[in-house]
Design a protein around this motif. Sequence first.
Motif, mmCIF file in Angstrom:
data_model
loop_
_atom_site.group_PDB
_atom_site.id
_atom_site.type_symbol
_atom_site.label_atom_id
_atom_site.label_comp_id
_atom_site.label_asym_id
_atom_site.label_seq_id
_atom_site.Cartn_x
_atom_site.Cartn_y
_atom_site.Cartn_z
ATOM 1 N N GLU A 147 0.849 -1.190 0.000
ATOM 2 C CA GLU A 147 0.000 0.000 0.000
ATOM 3 C C GLU A 147 0.886 1.242 0.000
ATOM 4 O OE1 GLU A 147 -4.154 -1.126 2.285
ATOM 5 O OE2 GLU A 147 -2.524 -0.263 3.449
ATOM 6 N N PHE A 148 0.367 2.305 -0.616
ATOM 7 C CA PHE A 148 1.036 3.601 -0.565
ATOM 8 C C PHE A 148 0.473 4.377 0.618
ATOM 9 C CE2 PHE A 148 1.582 3.239 -5.399
ATOM 10 C CZ PHE A 148 2.803 2.604 -5.233
ATOM 11 N N TRP A 149 1.344 4.818 1.517
ATOM 12 C CA TRP A 149 0.950 5.562 2.693
ATOM 13 C C TRP A 149 1.519 6.969 2.632
ATOM 14 C CZ3 TRP A 149 0.233 2.978 8.066
ATOM 15 C CH2 TRP A 149 -0.561 1.830 7.911
ATOM 16 N N VAL A 150 0.837 7.907 3.284
ATOM 17 C CA VAL A 150 1.310 9.284 3.333
ATOM 18 C C VAL A 150 1.188 9.804 4.768
ATOM 19 C CG1 VAL A 150 0.776 9.841 0.935
ATOM 20 C CG2 VAL A 150 -0.972 10.143 2.682
ATOM 21 N N GLU A 151 2.065 10.713 5.085
ATOM 22 C CA GLU A 151 2.045 11.437 6.358
ATOM 23 C C GLU A 151 1.809 12.903 6.017
ATOM 24 O OE1 GLU A 151 5.311 12.640 9.737
ATOM 25 O OE2 GLU A 151 5.382 10.609 8.908
ATOM 26 N N THR A 152 0.609 13.390 6.279
ATOM 27 C CA THR A 152 0.232 14.729 5.808
ATOM 28 C C THR A 152 0.907 15.848 6.590
ATOM 29 O OG1 THR A 152 -1.719 14.602 7.244
ATOM 30 C CG2 THR A 152 -1.989 13.946 4.934
ATOM 31 N N ASN A 153 1.272 15.612 7.840
ATOM 32 C CA ASN A 153 1.950 16.623 8.657
ATOM 33 C C ASN A 153 3.054 15.942 9.447
ATOM 34 O OD1 ASN A 153 0.360 19.163 8.243
ATOM 35 N ND2 ASN A 153 -1.292 17.853 9.009
ATOM 36 N N PRO A 154 4.151 16.663 9.695
ATOM 37 C CA PRO A 154 5.234 16.060 10.470
ATOM 38 C C PRO A 154 4.735 15.587 11.832
ATOM 39 C CG PRO A 154 5.959 18.105 9.449
ATOM 40 C CD PRO A 154 4.480 18.025 9.233
ATOM 41 N N GLY A 155 5.042 14.368 12.165
ATOM 42 C CA GLY A 155 4.615 13.803 13.429
ATOM 43 C C GLY A 155 3.263 13.130 13.397
ATOM 44 N N ALA A 156 2.489 13.351 12.331
ATOM 45 C CA ALA A 156 1.173 12.720 12.231
ATOM 46 C C ALA A 156 1.323 11.241 11.891
ATOM 47 C CB ALA A 156 0.325 13.417 11.173
ATOM 48 N N HIS A 157 0.319 10.486 12.264
ATOM 49 C CA HIS A 157 0.357 9.046 11.989
ATOM 50 C C HIS A 157 0.081 8.822 10.504
ATOM 51 C CE1 HIS A 157 -0.815 4.790 11.993
ATOM 52 N NE2 HIS A 157 -0.042 4.706 13.071
ATOM 53 N N GLY A 159 -1.082 7.082 6.987
ATOM 54 C CA GLY A 159 -2.234 6.267 6.651
ATOM 55 C C GLY A 159 -2.282 6.008 5.158
ATOM 56 N N PRO A 160 -3.186 5.142 4.704
ATOM 57 C CA PRO A 160 -3.283 4.839 3.272
ATOM 58 C C PRO A 160 -3.552 6.095 2.450
ATOM 59 C CG PRO A 160 -4.550 3.263 4.559
ATOM 60 C CD PRO A 160 -4.127 4.343 5.505
ATOM 61 N N LEU A 161 -2.911 6.177 1.320
ATOM 62 C CA LEU A 161 -3.020 7.357 0.463
ATOM 63 C C LEU A 161 -4.461 7.646 0.079
ATOM 64 C CD1 LEU A 161 -1.776 9.550 -1.398
ATOM 65 C CD2 LEU A 161 -1.456 7.762 -3.126
ATOM 66 N N MET A 162 -5.253 6.613 -0.253
ATOM 67 C CA MET A 162 -6.616 6.816 -0.721
ATOM 68 C C MET A 162 -7.539 7.320 0.380
ATOM 69 S SD MET A 162 -6.400 6.147 -3.884
ATOM 70 C CE MET A 162 -8.133 6.134 -4.302
ATOM 71 N N LYS A 163 -7.159 7.140 1.659
ATOM 72 C CA LYS A 163 -8.016 7.556 2.762
ATOM 73 C C LYS A 163 -7.559 8.870 3.394
ATOM 74 C CE LYS A 163 -9.408 2.852 4.044
ATOM 75 N NZ LYS A 163 -9.440 1.845 5.141
ATOM 76 N N VAL A 164 -6.267 9.147 3.380
ATOM 77 C CA VAL A 164 -5.728 10.304 4.088
ATOM 78 C C VAL A 164 -5.676 11.537 3.198
ATOM 79 C CG1 VAL A 164 -3.695 11.199 5.274
ATOM 80 C CG2 VAL A 164 -4.426 8.837 5.661
ATOM 81 N N SER A 166 -6.427 14.432 0.481
ATOM 82 C CA SER A 166 -7.604 15.087 -0.099
ATOM 83 C C SER A 166 -7.582 14.928 -1.613
ATOM 84 C CB SER A 166 -7.603 16.568 0.279
ATOM 85 O OG SER A 166 -6.461 17.220 -0.257
ATOM 86 N N GLY A 167 -8.622 15.454 -2.273
ATOM 87 C CA GLY A 167 -8.700 15.302 -3.723
ATOM 88 C C GLY A 167 -7.533 15.942 -4.446
ATOM 89 N N GLY A 168 -7.217 17.196 -4.074
ATOM 90 C CA GLY A 168 -6.096 17.874 -4.724
ATOM 91 C C GLY A 168 -4.771 17.216 -4.400
ATOM 92 N N GLU A 169 -4.589 16.806 -3.151
ATOM 93 C CA GLU A 169 -3.350 16.134 -2.769
ATOM 94 C C GLU A 169 -3.220 14.798 -3.497
ATOM 95 O OE1 GLU A 169 -2.851 17.781 1.829
ATOM 96 O OE2 GLU A 169 -3.839 15.874 1.423
ATOM 97 N N LEU A 170 -4.326 14.087 -3.599
ATOM 98 C CA LEU A 170 -4.292 12.796 -4.278
ATOM 99 C C LEU A 170 -3.864 12.956 -5.733
ATOM 100 C CD1 LEU A 170 -4.865 9.769 -4.048
ATOM 101 C CD2 LEU A 170 -7.217 10.241 -4.698
ATOM 102 N N ALA A 171 -4.380 13.986 -6.397
ATOM 103 C CA ALA A 171 -4.014 14.220 -7.790
ATOM 104 C C ALA A 171 -2.530 14.546 -7.906
ATOM 105 C CB ALA A 171 -4.859 15.353 -8.372
ATOM 106 N N ARG A 172 -2.006 15.333 -6.964
ATOM 107 C CA ARG A 172 -0.580 15.681 -7.036
ATOM 108 C C ARG A 172 0.311 14.496 -6.667
ATOM 109 N NH1 ARG A 172 -0.487 21.063 -3.633
ATOM 110 N NH2 ARG A 172 -2.658 20.492 -3.185
#
Length: 285
Positions: A147-157, A159-164, A166-172
């Motif tokens: 699975e592809f995971w992303v951490e949206t903010n430093p220190g944040a847990h 999570g899976p890219l498709m769930k964490v 947003s639409g614009g972030e997902l496109a980028r």
Amino acid sequence: MRALDAALASLEDARAHLETALRAADHDPRELERSEERLFALRAAARKYNVPVDELNALAARHGADLGRLEAGSAALTALEAEAGQAHERYRLAAAALSGARRKTAHKLDKAVNAELKPLKLERTKFSTAIVAEPETAGPHGFDRVEFWVETNPGAHPGPLMKVASGGELARFLLALKVVLADRGSAPTLVFDEVDTGVGGAVADAIGARLARLARRAQVIAVTHAPQVAARADRHYLITKAALDKGKRVAPAWPRSPPNAGARRSRACSRAPRSPRKRAPPPNA
């Protein structure tokens, strides 16, 4: 008298031939009964096994072969179990090698994608590839769950890219992945809808540059409001909306993009500011 003598001689000759034939046939009056019983039994067997009478011999041969294999089943089962064990060991070694190669490639992919995120205004996010071994769900592609995971903010847990994302972030994120994997092949046509949402300036220019790089290998269709992105396209299409008046289409007030169209679209996509004391008036107020 001569005619009668000839007839009697012929009858005697016929009787002798009949007696000879009866002795040669060894006639048994009960043979017919036995033959009829055999015929009835064959027909009953044909009905039972749903085959023609002529194919009963072949069916009996097949059943005999199956019975022979069953009788020798213990030895065959031992051989099959040994063969299955060897195949399982070969699969385990191949799957382990594949998993190791995946982890090495995932490290390179994470590094390359994260390098693409800063120009796309995702410098505070972190991309990672999560590989979990699940031997109980092993299949033709190994025993890894990727699975592809992303951490949206430093220190944040993460999570899976498709769930964490947003639409614009997902496109980028998808754009960054496609740019990194451009030399690995792609779909013949890539569609990016509002990939530049919420960005502008140098970030929009960076998005346009990466879309242009992708367009060297595949057809890229981008829905955009940013001139930095549109300027790098080979062809441009203006999309407008038209109203209906009594079933007839009404042309818009301008044949082409009007002045300040970008500002109008920007206002249409942004939320009206809210005051803690007073709600903002509606647009038609």
